[in-house]
Structure formats: structure tokens, C-alpha cells
Design a protein around this motif. Structure first.
Motif, PDB file in Angstrom:
ATOM      1  N   MET A 102      -8.640  -1.589  11.640  1.00 55.26           N
ATOM      2  CA  MET A 102      -8.062  -0.277  11.953  1.00 55.26           C
ATOM      3  C   MET A 102      -7.897   0.542  10.681  1.00 55.26           C
ATOM      4  SD  MET A 102      -7.006   1.436  14.603  1.00 55.26           S
ATOM      5  CE  MET A 102      -6.231   3.045  14.795  1.00 55.26           C
ATOM      6  N   MET A 103      -7.428  -0.080   9.619  1.00 49.57           N
ATOM      7  CA  MET A 103      -7.259   0.616   8.351  1.00 49.57           C
ATOM      8  C   MET A 103      -8.605   1.034   7.764  1.00 49.57           C
ATOM      9  SD  MET A 103      -4.204  -1.746   6.754  1.00 49.57           S
ATOM     10  CE  MET A 103      -4.438  -1.067   5.108  1.00 49.57           C
ATOM     11  N   GLU A 104      -9.594   0.185   7.897  1.00 52.63           N
ATOM     12  CA  GLU A 104     -10.927   0.517   7.379  1.00 52.63           C
ATOM     13  C   GLU A 104     -11.535   1.703   8.121  1.00 52.63           C
ATOM     14  OE1 GLU A 104     -13.045  -3.160   7.803  1.00 52.63           O
ATOM     15  OE2 GLU A 104     -12.639  -3.762   5.717  1.00 52.63           O
ATOM     16  N   GLU A 105     -11.181   1.859   9.387  1.00 54.44           N
ATOM     17  CA  GLU A 105     -11.713   2.963  10.188  1.00 54.44           C
ATOM     18  C   GLU A 105     -10.999   4.284   9.904  1.00 54.44           C
ATOM     19  OE1 GLU A 105     -11.337   1.518  14.155  1.00 54.44           O
ATOM     20  OE2 GLU A 105     -13.132   0.260  14.045  1.00 54.44           O
ATOM     21  N   HIS A 106      -9.818   4.215   9.275  1.00 54.62           N
ATOM     22  CA  HIS A 106      -9.039   5.426   8.960  1.00 54.62           C
ATOM     23  C   HIS A 106      -8.558   5.360   7.509  1.00 54.62           C
ATOM     24  CE1 HIS A 106      -8.837   6.512  13.265  1.00 54.62           C
ATOM     25  NE2 HIS A 106      -8.778   5.201  13.447  1.00 54.62           N
ATOM     26  N   PRO A 107      -9.474   5.261   6.550  1.00 56.87           N
ATOM     27  CA  PRO A 107      -9.076   4.956   5.168  1.00 56.87           C
ATOM     28  C   PRO A 107      -8.246   6.038   4.487  1.00 56.87           C
ATOM     29  CG  PRO A 107     -11.387   5.591   5.270  1.00 56.87           C
ATOM     30  CD  PRO A 107     -10.934   5.426   6.688  1.00 56.87           C
ATOM     31  N   THR A 108      -8.376   7.289   4.906  1.00 56.15           N
ATOM     32  CA  THR A 108      -7.666   8.375   4.223  1.00 56.15           C
ATOM     33  C   THR A 108      -6.477   8.906   5.017  1.00 56.15           C
ATOM     34  OG1 THR A 108      -9.114  10.076   5.192  1.00 56.15           O
ATOM     35  CG2 THR A 108      -9.815   9.088   3.097  1.00 56.15           C
ATOM     36  N   GLU A 109      -6.101   8.209   6.091  1.00 53.76           N
ATOM     37  CA  GLU A 109      -5.048   8.712   6.973  1.00 53.76           C
ATOM     38  C   GLU A 109      -3.827   7.792   7.036  1.00 53.76           C
ATOM     39  OE1 GLU A 109      -7.521  11.188  10.295  1.00 53.76           O
ATOM     40  OE2 GLU A 109      -7.511   8.998  10.515  1.00 53.76           O
ATOM     41  N   ILE A 110      -3.751   6.820   6.138  1.00 51.85           N
ATOM     42  CA  ILE A 110      -2.660   5.845   6.172  1.00 51.85           C
ATOM     43  C   ILE A 110      -1.426   6.439   5.497  1.00 51.85           C
ATOM     44  CG2 ILE A 110      -1.917   3.542   5.456  1.00 51.85           C
ATOM     45  CD1 ILE A 110      -4.955   2.798   5.509  1.00 51.85           C
ATOM     46  N   GLU A 111      -0.344   6.580   6.263  1.00 58.22           N
ATOM     47  CA  GLU A 111       0.863   7.239   5.777  1.00 58.22           C
ATOM     48  C   GLU A 111       1.921   6.263   5.256  1.00 58.22           C
ATOM     49  OE1 GLU A 111       0.516  10.856   9.073  1.00 58.22           O
ATOM     50  OE2 GLU A 111       2.134   9.394   9.222  1.00 58.22           O
ATOM     51  N   LYS A 112       2.095   5.139   5.931  1.00 55.65           N
ATOM     52  CA  LYS A 112       3.231   4.273   5.602  1.00 55.65           C
ATOM     53  C   LYS A 112       3.046   2.891   6.193  1.00 55.65           C
ATOM     54  CE  LYS A 112       7.453   4.075   7.504  1.00 55.65           C
ATOM     55  NZ  LYS A 112       8.809   4.398   7.972  1.00 55.65           N
ATOM     56  N   PHE A 113       3.611   1.892   5.512  1.00 57.06           N
ATOM     57  CA  PHE A 113       3.775   0.555   6.071  1.00 57.06           C
ATOM     58  C   PHE A 113       5.256   0.372   6.394  1.00 57.06           C
ATOM     59  CE2 PHE A 113       0.069   0.225   3.380  1.00 57.06           C
ATOM     60  CZ  PHE A 113      -0.801  -0.613   4.063  1.00 57.06           C
ATOM     61  N   SER A 114       5.549  -0.187   7.554  1.00 52.18           N
ATOM     62  CA  SER A 114       6.928  -0.476   7.935  1.00 52.18           C
ATOM     63  C   SER A 114       6.981  -1.906   8.445  1.00 52.18           C
ATOM     64  CB  SER A 114       7.398   0.488   9.022  1.00 52.18           C
ATOM     65  OG  SER A 114       8.746   0.222   9.379  1.00 52.18           O
ATOM     66  N   ILE A 115       7.826  -2.743   7.822  1.00 58.83           N
ATOM     67  CA  ILE A 115       7.883  -4.153   8.177  1.00 58.83           C
ATOM     68  C   ILE A 115       9.328  -4.568   8.435  1.00 58.83           C
ATOM     69  CG2 ILE A 115       7.136  -6.476   7.571  1.00 58.83           C
ATOM     70  CD1 ILE A 115       5.954  -3.874   5.252  1.00 58.83           C
ATOM     71  N   LEU A 116       9.547  -5.281   9.527  1.00 57.26           N
ATOM     72  CA  LEU A 116      10.850  -5.869   9.839  1.00 57.26           C
ATOM     73  C   LEU A 116      10.752  -7.381   9.717  1.00 57.26           C
ATOM     74  CD1 LEU A 116      12.073  -3.715  12.824  1.00 57.26           C
ATOM     75  CD2 LEU A 116      13.493  -4.373  10.884  1.00 57.26           C
ATOM     76  N   TYR A 117      11.742  -7.986   9.054  1.00 55.00           N
ATOM     77  CA  TYR A 117      11.736  -9.417   8.794  1.00 55.00           C
ATOM     78  C   TYR A 117      12.884 -10.108   9.527  1.00 55.00           C
ATOM     79  CZ  TYR A 117       8.438  -8.195   5.127  1.00 55.00           C
ATOM     80  OH  TYR A 117       7.346  -7.716   4.449  1.00 55.00           O
ATOM     81  N   ALA A 118      12.735 -11.395   9.701  1.00 49.62           N
ATOM     82  CA  ALA A 118      13.758 -12.171  10.398  1.00 49.62           C
ATOM     83  C   ALA A 118      15.016 -12.341   9.555  1.00 49.62           C
ATOM     84  CB  ALA A 118      13.201 -13.541  10.793  1.00 49.62           C
ATOM     85  N   THR A 119      14.852 -12.379   8.217  1.00 44.54           N
ATOM     86  CA  THR A 119      15.999 -12.575   7.331  1.00 44.54           C
ATOM     87  C   THR A 119      15.903 -11.637   6.128  1.00 44.54           C
ATOM     88  OG1 THR A 119      14.935 -14.254   5.948  1.00 44.54           O
ATOM     89  CG2 THR A 119      16.058 -15.022   7.952  1.00 44.54           C
ATOM     90  N   GLU A 120      17.051 -11.397   5.507  1.00 41.38           N
ATOM     91  CA  GLU A 120      17.074 -10.600   4.286  1.00 41.38           C
ATOM     92  C   GLU A 120      16.298 -11.297   3.174  1.00 41.38           C
ATOM     93  OE1 GLU A 120      18.266  -7.639   3.664  1.00 41.38           O
ATOM     94  OE2 GLU A 120      19.453  -7.197   5.464  1.00 41.38           O
ATOM     95  N   ALA A 121      16.387 -12.628   3.109  1.00 39.59           N
ATOM     96  CA  ALA A 121      15.696 -13.373   2.058  1.00 39.59           C
ATOM     97  C   ALA A 121      14.180 -13.210   2.175  1.00 39.59           C
ATOM     98  CB  ALA A 121      16.067 -14.844   2.137  1.00 39.59           C
ATOM     99  N   GLN A 122      13.671 -13.222   3.395  1.00 40.36           N
ATOM    100  CA  GLN A 122      12.239 -13.023   3.618  1.00 40.36           C
ATOM    101  C   GLN A 122      11.835 -11.616   3.184  1.00 40.36           C
ATOM    102  OE1 GLN A 122      11.148 -13.217   7.753  1.00 40.36           O
ATOM    103  NE2 GLN A 122       8.975 -13.606   7.337  1.00 40.36           N
ATOM    104  N   ARG A 123      12.649 -10.630   3.562  1.00 42.88           N
ATOM    105  CA  ARG A 123      12.378  -9.244   3.157  1.00 42.88           C
ATOM    106  C   ARG A 123      12.403  -9.103   1.638  1.00 42.88           C
ATOM    107  NH1 ARG A 123      15.737  -4.602   3.243  1.00 42.88           N
ATOM    108  NH2 ARG A 123      17.195  -5.941   2.093  1.00 42.88           N
ATOM    109  N   ASP A 124      13.407  -9.684   1.000  1.00 37.72           N
ATOM    110  CA  ASP A 124      13.544  -9.552  -0.451  1.00 37.72           C
ATOM    111  C   ASP A 124      12.375 -10.191  -1.197  1.00 37.72           C
ATOM    112  OD1 ASP A 124      15.893  -8.256   0.076  1.00 37.72           O
ATOM    113  OD2 ASP A 124      17.200  -9.916  -0.516  1.00 37.72           O
ATOM    114  N   ALA A 125      11.885 -11.302  -0.685  1.00 37.57           N
ATOM    115  CA  ALA A 125      10.743 -11.951  -1.320  1.00 37.57           C
ATOM    116  C   ALA A 125       9.497 -11.079  -1.215  1.00 37.57           C
ATOM    117  CB  ALA A 125      10.492 -13.312  -0.677  1.00 37.57           C
ATOM    118  N   ALA A 126       9.286 -10.493  -0.051  1.00 39.14           N
ATOM    119  CA  ALA A 126       8.142  -9.600   0.128  1.00 39.14           C
ATOM    120  C   ALA A 126       8.285  -8.364  -0.757  1.00 39.14           C
ATOM    121  CB  ALA A 126       8.031  -9.194   1.593  1.00 39.14           C
TER     122      ALA A 126
END
Length: 274
Positions: free
Chosen positions: A148-172
Motif C-alpha cells: 500500500m505504501m509503495e503504491e502511494h509513495p508521496t502521500e504518506i502523512e503519518k504513522f499511528s501505533i497503539l501498544y499493549a504496554t507503555e514499555a513496548q511503546r517506549d522501546a519502539a
């Protein structure tokens, strides 16, 4: 103080109370500002497709700042007044870094949120309960996010990720910051990470709209509560922190209003605009 002509309002934790509703007093204040000729717009990390109708259908709302400032849209004409997307190579690198950490990943492409189909379920267990309906109704499931990203290479606005724990989020978070130090990383709700292109956040997007409208920063008020609101609260002539704002937002604000369950937005508009 200059007369305020443009008001940017974060949505979750700011305009909306914890039940994801706009209170009657806050709606009345927004309507009164619009009737006075002041432009009031949502300034959100959501996509333009994800801005709730209850805000967009307020008569007179013309602009929407979305994807943390990557896009500002004229809702009357459909014109994108601001478009600050990823360089394709940088987007691919960010994707490769975050993917091993798991979590519920959405990629915002040209105003639409896409999430990869998962063999283990819809992933909504990591989403706060009061946002699950929003996720169900705004996400578009795709079989292959990389394609999907390869098909729209110049239109990517943002990544949004939700994690199960704060520790997982902090590591990422640490991994992205180390591998891609120029990217803008912020958080808007618990266990969430949002990634924008270098220099892209709500503040620069809002100032670009102000320039388009011929307004000085002193004529702009911004109201927010969390990390992805920091730059717009800083750059606006009048930056207002909600009573429920995180400490970093309170530190950069010019004023503090009531919290989102006690009409903080209405209080700010009534005091500084009306």
C-alpha cells in the motif's frame, strides 16, 4: 493583545469530553466565535476522514488541520492548503523500524487511515474503550501495508501505533529516535506513538494556514492537552492548555483553562475570543 481571528482546537481530551461528546456550552461558544467571523478548526492527529461529523457539521467550520499538521484541508472546496508528507525512503525506513515491535499500526495516506489485516484478530484490544468505535468506523483494512505504501509513495502523512504496554511503546520510540532522529515523534493518548515527517507537527501546519489567511501569529489561539499539541500551543500567539493537559503542555502554555469534562474550551473562547 491582538484580536483572535483563528482558533485551533485539539479534539480528544480537549473539545470532546471523556464520553466523546461536545458539551452544549462548548458547542455554543464555538458557534458564537464562528458567528463573530472567527475561523474555528479542528486540529487533530486524526485523518480528515476521521474528524467526527458533530464538529464538521457545525455551520461555518471551513478548515481542518489533520494528521498532526501534515494536511490542512479547505472543507468547502476540498483543496489541500498544506500537504507535508513523508519522503518515500524515510517512510519506508520508519516502517521497517517500527514493524518488529508489533502494536496496532495505522498509516495515514492522503486523508485515509489504513491498517494491515492481522491473522490474530482486529487488534482493538489495545485501543481505549472510548475510541474503539472510531477505530472500527474509520480504518480501512489492507492485506499488505508495505505494498500500500509503495503504491502511494508521496502521500504518506503519518504513522499511528497503539501498544499493549507503555514499555513496548517506549522501546519502539527509542528505536525510531535512534534510527531516524529527524522524524517527529509524539503521543496523544496512553500507549500511543505518532510519527510524522521531519519538521511536521500541528504548530507549523497551523502557522502555514495562518499565513494563507493573511494572519499574524498573535491573531491565533490554540488549545490542547497532550504531546502532539505542544508545537501549536507554543507557536500560537495565545497557547492554552486544558486543565487535564500533560505537564509539558502546561509549561509552554500562556494560559490554563478548565478540563475537558468541565467546558475548558468554552471557558477559553468566552474569555479570549468573545
Amino acid at each position: 493583545m491582538s484580536e483572535i481571528r483563528l482558533v485551533a482546537l485539539d479534539l480528544d481530551g480537549t473539545v470532546f469530553n471523556d464520553e466523546k461528546q461536545i458539551s452544549p456550552r462548548t458547542l455554543k461558544a464555538i458557534r458564537a466565535a464562528l458567528d463573530k467571523g472567527v475561523d474555528v478548526l479542528p486540529a487533530t492527529g486524526r485523518t480528515v476522514d476521521g474528524v467526527p461529523r458533530q464538529f464538521l457539521e457545525i455551520p461555518g467550520v471551513r478548515y481542518a488541520l489533520t494528521s498532526n499538521g501534515a494536511s490542512v484541508v479547505d472543507l468547502q472546496t476540498g483543496e489541500r492548503l498544506v500537504s507535508l508528507t513523508f519522503d518515500p525512503a524515510m517512510a519506508e525506513k520508519a516502517f521497517d523500524v517500527v514493524q518488529p515491535f508489533g502494536g496496532l499500526l495505522s498509516v495515514f495516506i492522503h486523508g485515509v487511515s489504513y491498517t494491515a489485516v492481522s491473522p490474530t484478530g482486529d487488534g482493538l484490544e489495545v485501543v481505549p474503550a472510548n475510541l474503539r468505535e472510531y477505530f472500527r468506523t474509520t480504518r480501512n483494512m489492507v492485506p499488505d501495508m508495505h505494498r500500500m505504501m509503495e503504491e502511494h509513495p508521496t502521500e504518506i502523512e503519518k504513522f499511528s501505533i497503539l501498544y499493549a504496554t507503555e514499555a513496548q511503546r517506549d522501546a519502539a520510540w527509542q528505536a525510531v529516535a535512534a534510527a531516524c532522529p529527524t522524524l517527529e515523534i509524539a503521543s496523544s493518548i496512553e500507549r500511543n506513538m505518532e510519527i510524522n515527517a521531519p519538521g511536521v507537527s500541528k504548530g507549523p501546519g497551523l502557522m502555514a494556514l495562518a499565513r494563507h489567511l493573511g494572519l499574524a501569529p498573535a491573531q491565533v489561539m490554540a488549545v490542547g492537552d497532550s504531546g502532539n499539541d505542544r508545537t501549536m500551543v507554543q507557536l500560537a500567539g495565545l497557547g492554552v492548555a486544558m486543565g487535564n493537559a500533560t505537564e509539558d503542555i502546561r509549561r509552554v502554555a500562556d494560559a490554563i483553562t478548565a478540563d475537558n469534562n468541565h467546558d475548558g474550551v468554552a471557558e477559553a473562547i468566552e474569555k479570549y475570543v468573545l
